[in-house]
Design an enzyme around this catalytic site. Structure first.
Site, PDB file in Angstrom:
ATOM      1  N   GLU A 133      65.056  -1.491   1.781  1.00 12.95           N
ATOM      2  CA  GLU A 133      65.568  -1.982   3.055  1.00 12.95           C
ATOM      3  C   GLU A 133      66.569  -0.999   3.671  1.00 12.95           C
ATOM      4  O   GLU A 133      66.698  -0.923   4.902  1.00 12.95           O
ATOM      5  CB  GLU A 133      66.205  -3.362   2.878  1.00 12.95           C
ATOM      6  N   GLU A 178      57.673   1.415   7.848  1.00 14.46           N
ATOM      7  CA  GLU A 178      57.440   1.301   6.406  1.00 14.46           C
ATOM      8  C   GLU A 178      57.495   2.663   5.733  1.00 14.46           C
ATOM      9  O   GLU A 178      57.915   2.774   4.576  1.00 14.46           O
ATOM     10  CB  GLU A 178      56.092   0.626   6.134  1.00 14.46           C
ATOM     11  N   HIS A 228      64.711   1.301   5.894  1.00 15.19           N
ATOM     12  CA  HIS A 228      64.516   0.696   7.220  1.00 15.19           C
ATOM     13  C   HIS A 228      65.791   0.834   8.065  1.00 15.19           C
ATOM     14  O   HIS A 228      65.739   1.185   9.248  1.00 15.19           O
ATOM     15  CB  HIS A 228      64.189  -0.788   7.079  1.00 15.19           C
TER      16      HIS A 228
END
Length: 496
Positions: free
Chosen positions: A265, A294, A268
């Site tokens: 994460e 992604e 991201h």
């Protein structure tokens, strides 16, 4: 005010409202009491309708025509921004506001039921709500497919992967489906010839896991003045570029899963933080689709943080954090744990060799459901059959099967293929980054992500949506998506 300036003003307002809705959704998934579900559903549905009304304003049609003439002599970024505005306008004007509101409410209701049904492995409990979501999603897909002149599935895919085509994905995934079973056998045979990883004795208290996660986030470059780490049922990254919200989930018997989830994460988050400030609140300033998004999470988790160099940096810090002793805490043993290959039921816990099979299964199932080639009642059975065909295992219950992911229950149809497209993109970008910046592996061994992040900011993050994902990838690596680079990465890591 020119037509383009008027459009920019409208889309700035739209984006701010969408960011507010995103933060309300984050709250719903993390700290909102269950009793607030009905009120939150109404709030989010109202925001969805307001956003839809902005996008479908009758004045936009003429503004787009005028702006097209105005921007011909302006910068490529302005022209790209207008292209992105028009794409979103086409999506919005294909669907009436009643359907937008009905779908928003249906998804929020279904998601809340799913949260209770999943731990009980009770697919029957969520089936009626999921039927409503699927029915409304098919209506949305039909309306958009007619407007965009594409298939039902591609109309949904375009929301997550602009310009994406299922015909291309079919070819790529068919190739992977042929490659992976034999490669999995080879990788597991190679793994069997090596020492078995020594167990890491727990428990690993949540507070210590969180401390380790925060330390590794900081190493990657996460700015805690512009983001936070919380807990949710399903890990995700949300928020806005100046306030990025990461969540994970903890298991006190296993610190590795949560840590790699946090690092995933964080990838991201770094993409969101690296988007160009000059284009905030404009479509061209957003991330270029979910495959590229992604690729950034998998760049950090899979390419960088499962490398031998990074694990050598991590090992002594993990040992210190948990008070570990002995050979089990050596980098070589941690690396064997992190790069272990074993078919399993849960997608988010899968290794990178078996992960594509999880995605291929979901892609095939959602395509069939959207096309009406399969009834929703058959989903558990078809899911289990697909798992057996692709990975040789059958889930014992639906909690470990078709109930494990939030996506369909929350209305995200057409999203799943971007995961594996992202993995392939990550391998290609990482290979190009190392070629351009040979010092990257050594820097990772010191916990220094700056050479990698500097390259990504220049070639990916800073490009935002100024071009197609394929164009950004080709500029950065010298070629369009090449599945052979991903295969070479797997071969180097698991068969060397």
């Amino acid at each position: 005010m020119t037509a383009y300036e008027e459009l920019s003003r409208k889309f700035k307002r739209l984006h701010a409202l969408q960011e507010a809705a995103g933060l309300l959704s984050w709250d719903m998934s993390t700290v909102m009491p269950s009793g607030g579900a009905e009120a939150r559903t109404e709030q989010l549905a109202t925001l969805d309708v307001v956003c839809h009304e902005i996008l479908t304003d009758a004045s936009l049609d003429a503004l787009f025509d005028q702006a097209s003439a105005e921007t011909k002599e302006l910068s490529p970024w302005v022209q790209a921004n207008l292209t992105e505005m028009r794409r979103r306008w086409l999506h919005a004007t294909a669907v009436d506001s009643d359907l937008v509101e009905a779908l928003s409410k249906a998804c929020k209701r279904c998601e809340m039921i799913w949260r209770e049904a999943r731990p009980k492995a009770d697919f029957a409990a969520v089936l009626p709500a999921m039927k409503e979501v699927l029915n409304l999603t098919r209506q949305e897909a039909a309306a958009k497919a007619e407007r965009l002149d594409c298939s039902l599935y591609d109309a949904l895919l375009d929301q997550y992967e602009p310009g994406g085509a299922s015909a291309h994905i079919d070819t790529v995934f068919a190739d992977l489906a042929d490659f992976l079973p034999g490669f999995l056998d080879q990788a597991m045979a190679q793994q069997a010839s090596r020492p078995v990883p020594l167990p890491l004795p727990g428990p690993f208290p949540r507070e210590q896991q969180e401390a380790l996660g925060r330390r590794m986030m900081a190493a990657v470059g996460f700015d805690f003045d512009h983001g936070r780490l919380d807990v949710s049922l399903h890990p995700f990254c949300g928020g806005v570029p100046d306030d990025v919200r990461i969540t994970t989930r903890y298991d006190e018997d296993d610190f590795m899963t949560a840590l790699m989830g946090v690092l995933h994460e964080t990838g991201h988050a770094m993409y969101e933080r690296g988007l160009p400030r000059d284009w905030r609140l404009q479509p061209v300033g957003e991330a270029r689709g979910m495959a590229m998004h992604e690729s950034q999470s998998l760049m950090v988790e899979m390419q960088a943080c499962r490398s031998a160099e990074f694990v050598a940096f991590l090992a002594p810090i993990a040992r210190e954090t948990f008070g570990g002793e002995g050979a089990a805490w050596e980098a070589e043993n941690l690396l064997r744990h992190y790069n272990k290959v074993e078919p399993g039921f849960i997608r988010v816990d899968a290794d990178e060799v078996t992960y594509p099979a999880h995605v291929i299964l979901r892609y095939r199932l959602e395509k069939a459901l959207i096309a009406g080639e399969m009834e929703l009642e058959a989903l558990p059975e078809e899911w289990n059959r697909g798992m057996q065909d692709l990975l040789g295992i059958t889930p014992p219950d639906d909690r470990l099967g078709c109930l494990q992911d939030i996506h369909w229950y929350d209305g995200a149809w057409g999203y799943f293929p971007t995961y594996t497209l992202g993995a392939m993109t990550a391998a290609q970008l990482f290979a190009a980054a190392r070629q351009a910046r040979p010092e990257i592996p050594e820097a990772l061994g010191r916990g220094d992500f700056s050479p990698l992040m500097d390259w990504l900011k220049a070639h990916v993050h800073g490009q935002a949506s100024s071009a197609s994902g394929e164009a950004i990838l080709e500029r950065a690596t010298g070629e369009p998506l090449n599945p052979e680079v991903f295969k070479a990465h797997l071969t180097a890591r698991y068969l060397a």
